[in-house]
Design a protein around this motif. Sequence first.
Motif, short mmCIF file in Angstrom:
data_model
loop_
_atom_site.label_atom_id
_atom_site.label_comp_id
_atom_site.label_asym_id
_atom_site.label_seq_id
_atom_site.Cartn_x
_atom_site.Cartn_y
_atom_site.Cartn_z
N GLY A 8 0.78 -1.23 0.00
CA GLY A 8 0.00 0.00 0.00
C GLY A 8 0.81 1.27 0.00
O GLY A 8 0.29 2.35 0.28
N MET A 9 2.12 1.18 -0.30
CA MET A 9 2.94 2.38 -0.37
C MET A 9 2.51 3.23 -1.57
O MET A 9 2.24 2.69 -2.64
N THR A 10 2.42 4.54 -1.36
CA THR A 10 2.18 5.46 -2.46
C THR A 10 3.47 5.60 -3.25
O THR A 10 4.52 5.88 -2.68
N MET A 11 3.38 5.35 -4.55
CA MET A 11 4.61 5.36 -5.36
C MET A 11 4.42 6.13 -6.66
O MET A 11 3.38 6.01 -7.31
N VAL A 12 5.43 6.90 -7.02
CA VAL A 12 5.48 7.52 -8.34
C VAL A 12 6.73 6.95 -9.01
O VAL A 12 7.83 7.09 -8.48
N VAL A 13 6.53 6.28 -10.13
CA VAL A 13 7.64 5.55 -10.75
C VAL A 13 7.84 6.02 -12.19
O VAL A 13 6.93 5.91 -13.02
N VAL A 14 9.02 6.57 -12.46
CA VAL A 14 9.39 6.86 -13.84
C VAL A 14 10.17 5.66 -14.34
O VAL A 14 11.16 5.27 -13.72
N THR A 15 9.71 5.04 -15.41
CA THR A 15 10.38 3.79 -15.83
C THR A 15 10.17 3.51 -17.31
O THR A 15 9.28 4.08 -17.96
N HIS A 16 11.02 2.65 -17.83
CA HIS A 16 10.84 2.13 -19.18
C HIS A 16 10.33 0.69 -19.13
O HIS A 16 10.17 0.05 -20.17
N GLU A 17 10.11 0.18 -17.90
CA GLU A 17 9.66 -1.20 -17.75
C GLU A 17 8.14 -1.26 -17.95
O GLU A 17 7.37 -1.10 -17.01
N MET A 18 7.71 -1.51 -19.18
CA MET A 18 6.27 -1.51 -19.47
C MET A 18 5.56 -2.68 -18.80
O MET A 18 4.41 -2.57 -18.40
N GLY A 19 6.29 -3.78 -18.63
CA GLY A 19 5.70 -4.93 -17.94
C GLY A 19 5.34 -4.56 -16.52
O GLY A 19 4.25 -4.89 -16.02
N PHE A 20 6.23 -3.88 -15.85
CA PHE A 20 5.98 -3.43 -14.49
C PHE A 20 4.78 -2.48 -14.45
O PHE A 20 3.90 -2.61 -13.61
N ALA A 21 4.76 -1.54 -15.39
CA ALA A 21 3.66 -0.57 -15.45
C ALA A 21 2.32 -1.29 -15.60
O ALA A 21 1.35 -1.02 -14.90
N ARG A 22 2.29 -2.24 -16.52
CA ARG A 22 1.07 -3.00 -16.80
C ARG A 22 0.59 -3.77 -15.56
O ARG A 22 -0.60 -3.80 -15.26
#
Lengths: 247, 242
Positions: free
Chosen positions: A193-207
Amino acid sequence: MITDAIITVEGLYKEFGHGKVHALNGVDAQVRKGEVLVVIGPSGSGKSTFLRCLNLLELPTKGKITFEGVDITDSRVNINIHRQKMGMVFQHFNLFPNMTVLKNLTLAPRKLKGMAQQAADEKAMALLARVGLADRADAYPNQLSGGQKQRIAIVRALAMDPEVMLFDEPTSALDPEMVGEVLEVMKALAREGMTMVVVTHEMGFAREVADRVMFMDEGKVMEENTPENLFGNPQTQRAQEFLSKLL
Amino acid sequence: MAEWFASVKAEFELNFIKADRWEYLVTGLGNTLLLTLVALIVGVLIGIVVAAVRSTYDKTAETARPSFGRRVFGFFNGLCKVYLTVVRGTPVVVQVMIFFYVIFAAAKDGTMVAALAFGINSGAYVAEIIRGGIMSIDNGQFEAGRSLGFNYLQTMRYIIVPQTIKNVLPSLMNEFIALLKETSVAGYVAVQDLTKAGDIIRSRTYSAFMPLIAVALIYLAVVMFFTWLVGKLERRLRASDH
């Protein structure tokens, strides 16, 4: 209007080199408590600048950022107090090379929160155990692999008990075989439940992990949606082009 | 051969033994070391202050909001730049003479005036060594500290300075050795340092070889001792380098 927003960004502009480079051109965004917001976009789109503005590592040229109800862009606000509640993880880890892993984790809690050495050590060891690195407490950063360094960097930020975690391309500097171990730690964090803002190129992670995905280009938020919708049915031409190149 | 030895012995006795002339060298070496020590302390103090002003100004250029305080700070930064330019752009012997004959023309203790001048000169080089050391630390270290909630000074104290000290100590020791040799021009302002001592003996005995070679050998011995010390220090720093 979203009421449970922990960070609200309004009309954010950032220029570099006296207006030569416009990194951000009017960004509005919200981060809600407990959500994972993933920011994607081509390089030079301003996504890292956006993230670095959230804890004022970059001072915005114009615009307002509200964190927990406080306008942190107000010059009278002591940003250091608010930064204690915004953990940050960098692309290049930025561990302190002259300190052991344990000292890396305990420095800020001891000096900023006045924690006793023993309490700070115990907390650090518990955090290290969580990422499977308890046995490396006495190692120095240059004795660790990239993946280990980044896991340490994540728990170093967690040692301050932040409300939000900001990730600036946390896996971009890693060898491919080490990306997984870092993403696993981030996924576990998201599940808690951590609030996270993630800048990434990992589309799998994003999905898989994101609650919302923000697509940025040319310093603007082009599109913002749930991962299913953004990846499955991108509305803007920019997003369509960007996503098609990744496949 | 025996004649040659006899002449060398006579020369030696004339230059060092007769009238206890060796005492000039001892006093001279003492003054040289005193000059160097005082100049070193003055130089390091100035160097730390100037380096702190210069690197803080440069490091905060991107993030500082325009304000009155910032302009005052900018003024001091400009002052430091002028100091660095003037001191590094003029010969040290000229600076020492200006201090002795112009600024402190009324002073009685030439040694302390010269030490101050050498210190102010050395401060410029020390400042640039320290500033270089601070700026050579990856900015990510600074950002990591700030992102955890440390303010500027805390970040410097807990994260940047400990890493800087390790980087600059060898360079500072080299500056100290250079300073030791630079004080040899103190004779221009009537300070009886080691070089001047050799020159006094030469002017008394009309024999240049022995006193000047003796002076050179003493400098060499002192410098070699400190170089050995620096080497030892560097090895110890490397040993603790993880």
